[in-house]
Design a protein around this motif. Structure first.
Motif, PDB file in Angstrom:
ATOM      1  N   GLU A   1       4.309  -2.291   1.360  1.00 19.58           N
ATOM      2  CA  GLU A   1       4.213  -0.841   1.534  1.00 19.58           C
ATOM      3  C   GLU A   1       3.022  -0.620   2.448  1.00 19.58           C
ATOM      4  O   GLU A   1       1.881  -0.874   2.059  1.00 19.58           O
ATOM      5  N   VAL A   2       3.314  -0.187   3.641  1.00 19.66           N
ATOM      6  CA  VAL A   2       2.268  -0.073   4.662  1.00 19.66           C
ATOM      7  C   VAL A   2       1.885   1.391   4.850  1.00 19.66           C
ATOM      8  O   VAL A   2       2.748   2.227   5.142  1.00 19.66           O
ATOM      9  N   GLY A   3       0.615   1.682   4.655  1.00 19.77           N
ATOM     10  CA  GLY A   3       0.123   3.032   4.906  1.00 19.77           C
ATOM     11  C   GLY A   3       0.282   3.366   6.386  1.00 19.77           C
ATOM     12  O   GLY A   3       0.026   2.514   7.251  1.00 19.77           O
ATOM     13  N   GLN A   4       0.709   4.587   6.664  1.00 24.20           N
ATOM     14  CA  GLN A   4       1.002   4.903   8.075  1.00 24.20           C
ATOM     15  C   GLN A   4      -0.258   4.997   8.931  1.00 24.20           C
ATOM     16  O   GLN A   4      -0.168   5.085  10.157  1.00 24.20           O
ATOM     17  N   GLU A   5      -1.426   4.956   8.295  1.00 21.47           N
ATOM     18  CA  GLU A   5      -2.656   4.953   9.095  1.00 21.47           C
ATOM     19  C   GLU A   5      -3.166   3.545   9.386  1.00 21.47           C
ATOM     20  O   GLU A   5      -4.258   3.369   9.917  1.00 21.47           O
TER      21      GLU A   5
ATOM     22  N   GLY B   1      -1.204   7.031   3.808  1.00 23.04           N
ATOM     23  CA  GLY B   1      -2.445   6.331   3.476  1.00 23.04           C
ATOM     24  C   GLY B   1      -2.817   5.221   4.435  1.00 23.04           C
ATOM     25  O   GLY B   1      -2.160   5.023   5.469  1.00 23.04           O
ATOM     26  N   ASP B   2      -3.872   4.465   4.068  1.00 17.04           N
ATOM     27  CA  ASP B   2      -4.355   3.404   4.959  1.00 17.04           C
ATOM     28  C   ASP B   2      -4.459   2.058   4.242  1.00 17.04           C
ATOM     29  O   ASP B   2      -5.252   1.203   4.587  1.00 17.04           O
ATOM     30  N   LYS B   3      -3.647   1.906   3.197  1.00 16.24           N
ATOM     31  CA  LYS B   3      -3.657   0.634   2.455  1.00 16.24           C
ATOM     32  C   LYS B   3      -2.360  -0.149   2.730  1.00 16.24           C
ATOM     33  O   LYS B   3      -1.380   0.419   3.202  1.00 16.24           O
TER      34      LYS B   3
ATOM     35  N   THR C   1      11.281 -14.642 -13.996  1.00 15.30           N
ATOM     36  CA  THR C   1      11.235 -13.523 -13.050  1.00 15.30           C
ATOM     37  C   THR C   1       9.796 -13.349 -12.591  1.00 15.30           C
ATOM     38  O   THR C   1       8.929 -12.982 -13.379  1.00 15.30           O
ATOM     39  N   ARG C   2       9.578 -13.686 -11.322  1.00 15.70           N
ATOM     40  CA  ARG C   2       8.212 -13.721 -10.798  1.00 15.70           C
ATOM     41  C   ARG C   2       7.958 -12.545  -9.874  1.00 15.70           C
ATOM     42  O   ARG C   2       8.781 -12.248  -9.019  1.00 15.70           O
ATOM     43  N   HIS C   3       6.860 -11.893 -10.059  1.00 20.04           N
ATOM     44  CA  HIS C   3       6.461 -10.845  -9.118  1.00 20.04           C
ATOM     45  C   HIS C   3       4.975 -10.616  -9.249  1.00 20.04           C
ATOM     46  O   HIS C   3       4.449 -10.592 -10.362  1.00 20.04           O
ATOM     47  N   GLU C   4       4.293 -10.517  -8.135  1.00 23.95           N
ATOM     48  CA  GLU C   4       2.892 -10.117  -8.218  1.00 23.95           C
ATOM     49  C   GLU C   4       2.497  -9.282  -7.020  1.00 23.95           C
ATOM     50  O   GLU C   4       3.070  -9.425  -5.937  1.00 23.95           O
ATOM     51  N   THR C   5       1.546  -8.397  -7.264  1.00 19.94           N
ATOM     52  CA  THR C   5       1.203  -7.383  -6.274  1.00 19.94           C
ATOM     53  C   THR C   5      -0.292  -7.364  -6.007  1.00 19.94           C
ATOM     54  O   THR C   5      -1.087  -7.521  -6.935  1.00 19.94           O
ATOM     55  N   GLU C   6      -0.643  -7.212  -4.735  1.00 24.96           N
ATOM     56  CA  GLU C   6      -2.050  -7.044  -4.348  1.00 24.96           C
ATOM     57  C   GLU C   6      -2.124  -5.871  -3.377  1.00 24.96           C
ATOM     58  O   GLU C   6      -1.187  -5.629  -2.610  1.00 24.96           O
ATOM     59  N   VAL C   7      -3.228  -5.163  -3.413  1.00 24.41           N
ATOM     60  CA  VAL C   7      -3.425  -4.069  -2.458  1.00 24.41           C
ATOM     61  C   VAL C   7      -4.598  -4.409  -1.560  1.00 24.41           C
ATOM     62  O   VAL C   7      -5.659  -4.824  -2.034  1.00 24.41           O
ATOM     63  N   ILE C   8      -4.383  -4.274  -0.270  1.00 24.52           N
ATOM     64  CA  ILE C   8      -5.453  -4.538   0.704  1.00 24.52           C
ATOM     65  C   ILE C   8      -5.929  -3.201   1.257  1.00 24.52           C
ATOM     66  O   ILE C   8      -5.108  -2.387   1.676  1.00 24.52           O
TER      67      ILE C   8
END
Ligand code: SF4
Lengths: 192, 280
Positions: free
Chosen positions: B77-81, B135-137, B273-280
């Protein structure tokens, strides 16, 4: 259904297979061979051209598995069973050539069950998704053919007390049908 | 504008591919343990114990939980900024997958061509989905997906007249057909609505949600609970050998759809069922 664990020394002769019954929990010790879709396809294509199998099929057990690569110092990576039904296309031929044991997970076709009955073989189920645990029972691993297939190459494994359950026995009983029916019966009786 | 060098994405994905394949997410761990506590089938209890032992072993010894370390499904999920610099984003994602699967001793399960086959040798290309958000994340989710369960998934283009009952029957029918093949206990991701392609993605995204979460719409949350109960009455059980625990959870995602249709996709996933999330 037997609850006891029984130790089995491979190879799986027809005489030995005849003593195994659906639902038996057994521990396998001995040599087995890995093969998945691509390896089965190549083996049977090669046979048509007169090229023999890369291992002696007599009383052999084939493990449907594509392991993860071994880390340095380890025998093998994670190594749980893959869906056996994908090998149904080739399994009756392999059984007719002498390979009596199969280890995998999931349903088999009527023609595989027929071949297991006719040649006195056995289809063992190992726990799908338990690759980290099952790998502990694999003591030796040697790549013997089709290296270019990567995880699908044929490997000779030496296993010790490898835990499996007899799913289809040589009388053609199928634990996927009976196990579920038995559970539902018990469960419904409890409900009433 | 926020500049992000794509090498940051590569590094993050490399780490996440390795971590996700070795450590089952907490929601799955707790979900399986809760199922074990309620299980009443004798064979089922033994199998669930081994499944728990397996993910705990993988966790402790840092080895893959399952040998099918899957196709790398990567969601961004890419912030449009955000402004990506230093190279092409998709190349950076694939480089992360390549490094993670190579350095992590994970299985390379990707074939270059569906008919002519041929292993690519590094588990690329990844299955990439990018959404643009405010956003910008950048939110990265890595979800390695095995094919024992993927192969038992199904999609059907229902007409509106099939109604809610049609959807319920289809979910049950798909789980019934899957039987022991997808390594039950399973997680069922359901997409309803949209069109042919978007419904499949909705089902896949449903699997990214924690297994104990609910759809925010109470109508669908109730449907999730109802379907979980119905599925667990089938008696398929762990590994298909009979038991109460056929599914750990059912997650439903919906989309608006066309006046003439009601597509439904059921994406089956397994106890790994594997899933992991990180936010930059
Ligand atoms: S379905 Fe899941 S648990 Fe089973 S082999 Fe595939 S990835 Fe592993």
């Amino acid at each position: 259904m037997a609850e006891e664990l029984r130790r089995i020394q491979l190879p799986l002769t027809p005489e030995l297979a005849k003593t195994l019954h659906m639902g038996d929990n057994v521990l396998l010790t001995g040599t087995i061979y890995t093969a998945r879709d691509a390896a089965h396809e190549r083996m049977t294509e090669n046979l048509k051209k007169g090229i023999p199998l890369p291992f002696d099929p007599k009383d052999a057990t084939i493990y449907y598995v594509g392991p993860t690569p071994a880390e340095p110092g380890k025998v093998i990576g994670s190594a749980g069973p893959t869906t056996a039904g994908r090998m149904d296309k080739w399994a009756p031929e392999m059984i007719s050539l002498g390979a009596r044991g199969m280890i995998g997970k999931g349903k088999r076709s009527a023609s595989v069950i027929e071949a297991v009955k006719k040649y006195s073989g056995c289809y063992f189920g190992a726990i799908g998704g338990a690759g980290a645990l099952l790998a502990k029972h694999i003591k030796k691993c040697r790549l013997i053919a089709y290296e270019d297939l990567g995880p699908e190459a044929i490997r000779e494994l030496y296993v010790e007390d490898f835990p499996v359950t007899v799913i289809i026995d040589c009388e053609g009983n199928d634990l996927y049908k009976s196990g579920r029916a038995e559970y539902l019966k018990l469960h419904n009786e409890k409900k009433q | 504008m926020r500049d992000i060098d794509v090498s940051v994405i590569t590094d993050e994905i490399e780490k996440m591919c390795m971590h996700a394949n070795r450590h089952l997410p907490k929601d799955m761990q707790e979900g399986i343990k809760a199922c074990r506590a309620c299980e009443d089938g004798p064979i089922a209890c033994t199998i669930l114990d081994q499944i728990i032992d397996n993910f705990q072993t993988a966790d402790k010894e840092e080895v893959p939980i399952c040998q099918d370390t899957g196709m790398a499904c990567i969601f961004l999920e890419v912030g449009q900024e955000v402004h990506f610099t230093g190279g092409a984003l998709y190349d950076a994602i694939n480089e992360g997958v390549r490094r993670g699967y190579t350095k992590g001793y994970l299985r390379k399960s990707v074939e270059a061509d569906p008919i002519r086959r041929g292993n690519t040798g590094d588990n690329t290309p990844a299955m990439i989905t990018v959404d643009i958000v405010p956003g910008d994340k950048v939110k990265i989710t890595v979800a390695p997906k095995g094919f024992g369960s993927e192969n038992m998934s199904a999609l059907r283009m229902f007409k509106p007249s099939a109604g809610l009952q049609g959807i319920k029957d289809f979910i049950l029918e798909t789980v019934e057909n899957a039987g022991p093949n997808p390594c039950p206990p399973i997680v069922v991701g359901v997409g309803i609505g949209g069109n042919f392609d978007h419904v499949a993605l909705a089902a896949k995204k449903a699997l990214l949600r924690p297994v104990d979460s609910h759809n925010p719409d109470p109508f669908y949350a109730a449907l999730e609970d109802e379907m979980l109960e119905k599925i667990n009455e089938l008696g398929i059980g762990p590994q298909g050998l009979g038991g109460k625990t056929t599914a750990i959870g059912v997650n439903i995602e919906t989309l608006p759809t066309h006046i003439a249709g009601m597509p439904c996709a059921v994406n089956i996933s397994c106890h790994v069922t594997r899933h992991e999330t990180e936010v930059i």
